[in-house]
Enzyme design. Structure first.
Site, PDB file in Angstrom:
ATOM      1  N   LYS A 157     -10.224  -3.756  -2.646  1.00 15.80           N
ATOM      2  CA  LYS A 157     -11.312  -2.924  -3.142  1.00 15.80           C
ATOM      3  C   LYS A 157     -12.580  -3.768  -3.302  1.00 15.80           C
ATOM      4  O   LYS A 157     -13.672  -3.351  -2.924  1.00 15.80           O
ATOM      5  CB  LYS A 157     -10.908  -2.301  -4.488  1.00 15.80           C
ATOM      6  CG  LYS A 157     -11.658  -1.036  -4.775  1.00 15.80           C
ATOM      7  CD  LYS A 157     -10.910  -0.122  -5.710  1.00 15.80           C
ATOM      8  CE  LYS A 157     -11.711   1.173  -5.832  1.00 15.80           C
ATOM      9  NZ  LYS A 157     -11.124   2.136  -6.717  1.00 15.80           N
ATOM     10  N   LYS A 164       0.623   4.789  12.118  1.00 19.12           N
ATOM     11  CA  LYS A 164       1.558   4.886  10.983  1.00 19.12           C
ATOM     12  C   LYS A 164       1.179   6.082  10.097  1.00 19.12           C
ATOM     13  O   LYS A 164       0.001   6.260   9.772  1.00 19.12           O
ATOM     14  CB  LYS A 164       1.484   3.588  10.169  1.00 19.12           C
ATOM     15  CG  LYS A 164       2.457   3.575   9.031  1.00 19.12           C
ATOM     16  CD  LYS A 164       2.240   2.420   8.075  1.00 19.12           C
ATOM     17  CE  LYS A 164       3.028   2.703   6.810  1.00 19.12           C
ATOM     18  NZ  LYS A 164       2.778   1.874   5.688  1.00 19.12           N
ATOM     19  N   LYS A 168      -1.165   8.727   3.876  1.00 15.32           N
ATOM     20  CA  LYS A 168      -2.165   9.596   3.228  1.00 15.32           C
ATOM     21  C   LYS A 168      -3.574   9.179   3.617  1.00 15.32           C
ATOM     22  O   LYS A 168      -4.416  10.011   3.865  1.00 15.32           O
ATOM     23  CB  LYS A 168      -2.074   9.418   1.702  1.00 15.32           C
ATOM     24  CG  LYS A 168      -1.027  10.207   1.023  1.00 15.32           C
ATOM     25  CD  LYS A 168      -1.240  10.199  -0.480  1.00 15.32           C
ATOM     26  CE  LYS A 168      -1.031   8.844  -1.143  1.00 15.32           C
ATOM     27  NZ  LYS A 168       0.359   8.378  -1.181  1.00 15.32           N
TER      28      LYS A 168
HETATM   29  P1  ADP Z   1       0.675   6.179   1.864  1.00 15.23           P
HETATM   30  O1  ADP Z   1       0.506   5.140   2.965  1.00 15.23           O
HETATM   31  O2  ADP Z   1       0.750   7.544   2.415  1.00 15.23           O
HETATM   32  O3  ADP Z   1      -0.365   6.025   0.758  1.00 15.23           O
HETATM   33  P2  ADP Z   1       2.443   4.963  -0.031  1.00 15.23           P
HETATM   34  O4  ADP Z   1       1.802   3.638   0.141  1.00 15.23           O
HETATM   35  O5  ADP Z   1       2.239   5.720  -1.298  1.00 15.23           O
HETATM   36  O6  ADP Z   1       2.068   5.904   1.217  1.00 15.23           O
HETATM   37  O7  ADP Z   1       4.001   4.819   0.275  1.00 15.23           O
HETATM   38  C1  ADP Z   1       5.044   4.792  -0.646  1.00 15.23           C
HETATM   39  C2  ADP Z   1       6.257   4.199   0.068  1.00 15.23           C
HETATM   40  O8  ADP Z   1       6.585   4.992   1.237  1.00 15.23           O
HETATM   41  C3  ADP Z   1       5.969   2.795   0.583  1.00 15.23           C
HETATM   42  O9  ADP Z   1       6.630   1.895  -0.247  1.00 15.23           O
HETATM   43  C4  ADP Z   1       6.564   2.721   1.974  1.00 15.23           C
HETATM   44  O10 ADP Z   1       7.758   2.002   1.921  1.00 15.23           O
HETATM   45  C5  ADP Z   1       6.908   4.157   2.344  1.00 15.23           C
HETATM   46  N1  ADP Z   1       6.130   4.592   3.526  1.00 15.23           N
HETATM   47  C6  ADP Z   1       4.893   5.142   3.513  1.00 15.23           C
HETATM   48  N2  ADP Z   1       4.480   5.475   4.759  1.00 15.23           N
HETATM   49  C7  ADP Z   1       5.483   5.114   5.611  1.00 15.23           C
HETATM   50  C8  ADP Z   1       5.679   5.209   7.028  1.00 15.23           C
HETATM   51  N3  ADP Z   1       4.761   5.762   7.824  1.00 15.23           N
HETATM   52  N4  ADP Z   1       6.833   4.743   7.549  1.00 15.23           N
HETATM   53  C9  ADP Z   1       7.789   4.203   6.740  1.00 15.23           C
HETATM   54  N5  ADP Z   1       7.673   4.095   5.399  1.00 15.23           N
HETATM   55  C10 ADP Z   1       6.541   4.537   4.817  1.00 15.23           C
END
Ligand code: ADP
Ligand code: TRP
Length: 327
Positions: free
Chosen positions: A110, A189, A192
């Protein structure tokens, strides 16, 4: 042996969250004493709309229960229902070197972008350390991105133990298998932050629409296609049996199949696979008292253990219990 993990309610859970994390947490329940919590205090560092946070917290609880988190095997609770965790955060904060937090990626990223960071984001890893240390957790299953925070937790615990005696159990990270990175609708990938997600509890019509919009190349219908280079097939593999996968891969390679057909197969497989969870979710949503009881019971279990460890920590650093008769 206690397994503990938390997940932030910062958005509806998507397929990446499910296959990369939630499904694996759920598989661990029952083998050991398990604590799983919804990290709503952490979510407060990003979500500033109270109505949205309230909804996301409840959605997270319903989603986890519908997906198979079993309260008979694992305590499920809201982080904010355990006030001991914020008290312990303060004790830990007093022994946490600033330099350790300056290195942590959420804050560093950030700052690198020139965005203003608040003290909540800066001290986020200390709250996370308290989440873990408060329950004598041994194993913490997390995604690769969280391993740094477990290291901070261990450093802080060691420092406290060094100053005040053997108070905290040193936890270990168990890194979740994210080798099967779930691709999003644009082939990157799923995340969100990229706006390319398909949610686990997407309504059927929206699910179909999102799947039909998955990016594919422009190989004409009649030509053979490479299944391994196609996100539709990568996603299909998450839901299909080996036989089904082979059958669809053969159709890709034979030519004469358009991507629309593969997308239809993916839609049917995903829809069928999440149908039981969707039905369970509807039942739970219709019975809020039951969900409230589950969360209250989880918080009671967490607080019972948490009070014990907090007392141990307080006693050790000179805030002995006799002066804290009100607790
Ligand atoms: P985002 O990238 O949507 O913000 P988070 O960082 O909140 O998702 O993810 C929470 C958990 O979900 C992470 O610890 C990760 O292990 C898993 N995760 C998120 N996106 C993926 C993905 N595309 N493939 C595999 N695991 C994922
Ligand atoms: N920071 C974690 C995440 O964003 C969530 C979390 C908070 C957590 N406290 C925790 C995970 C304690 C494991 C243990 O994914």
């Amino acid at each position: 042996m206690r397994v503990l993990s938390g997940i932030q309610p910062t958005g509806r859970f998507h397929w990446g969250n499910y296959f990369g994390a939630i499904r694996q947490y759920i598989a661990l329940q029952g083998n050991e004493q398990a604590f799983f919590f919804i990290a709503d205090l952490h979510a407060l560092t990003t979500i500033r709309d109270p109505k949205q946070l309230l909804e996301l917290r409840i959605d997270a609880a319903l989603d986890l229960l519908a997906l198979g988190l079993n309260p008979a095997k694992a305590a499920l609770y809201f982080q904010s229902d355990v006030p001991e965790v914020t008290e312990l955060t303060w004790l830990l904060m007093t022994v946490t070197p600033l330099g350790l937090l300056e290195k942590c990626h959420a804050y560093k990223d950030k700052k690198a972008k020139g965005l203003p960071a608040d003290a909540g984001l800066f001290t986020y890893p200390v709250l996370m350390a308290a989440d873990i240390l408060l329950y004598d957790s041994d194993i913490v299953p997390v995604g690769v991105d969280q391993v740094q925070h477990i290291e901070v937790t261990r450093d802080v615990a060691l420092k406290f133990n060094h100053l005040f005696g053997e108070v905290f159990v040193l936890p270990e990270a168990r890194v979740l298998d994210d080798s099967a990175k779930v691709p999003g609708t644009d082939g990157e990938k799923m995340s969100k932050s990229y706006g390319n997600t398909i949610d686990v509890f997407e309504p059927e019509k929206k699910l179909r629409k999102k799947i039909m919009a998955i990016k594919t190349d422009s190989t004409p219908v009649e030509l053979p296609k490479d299944p391994e280079a196609c996100s539709v097939f990568t996603l299909y593999k998450l839901f299909a049996t080996v036989e089904q996968q082979t059958a669809l891969a053969d159709r890709y390679r034979a030519g004469g199949m358009g991507y629309g057909e593969a997308k239809q197969a993916l839609f049917e497989a995903a829809n069928a696979s999440f149908a039981p969870a969707r039905a369970r979710r509807e039942e739970l949503a219709a019975d809020p008292d039951k969900v409230r009881d589950i969360l209250a019971d989880g918080a009671r279990q967490a607080r019972a253990k948490g009070a014990e460890v907090l007392a141990r920590a307080s006693d050790a650093c000179g805030l002995a219990r006799w002066s804290r008769a009100v607790r």
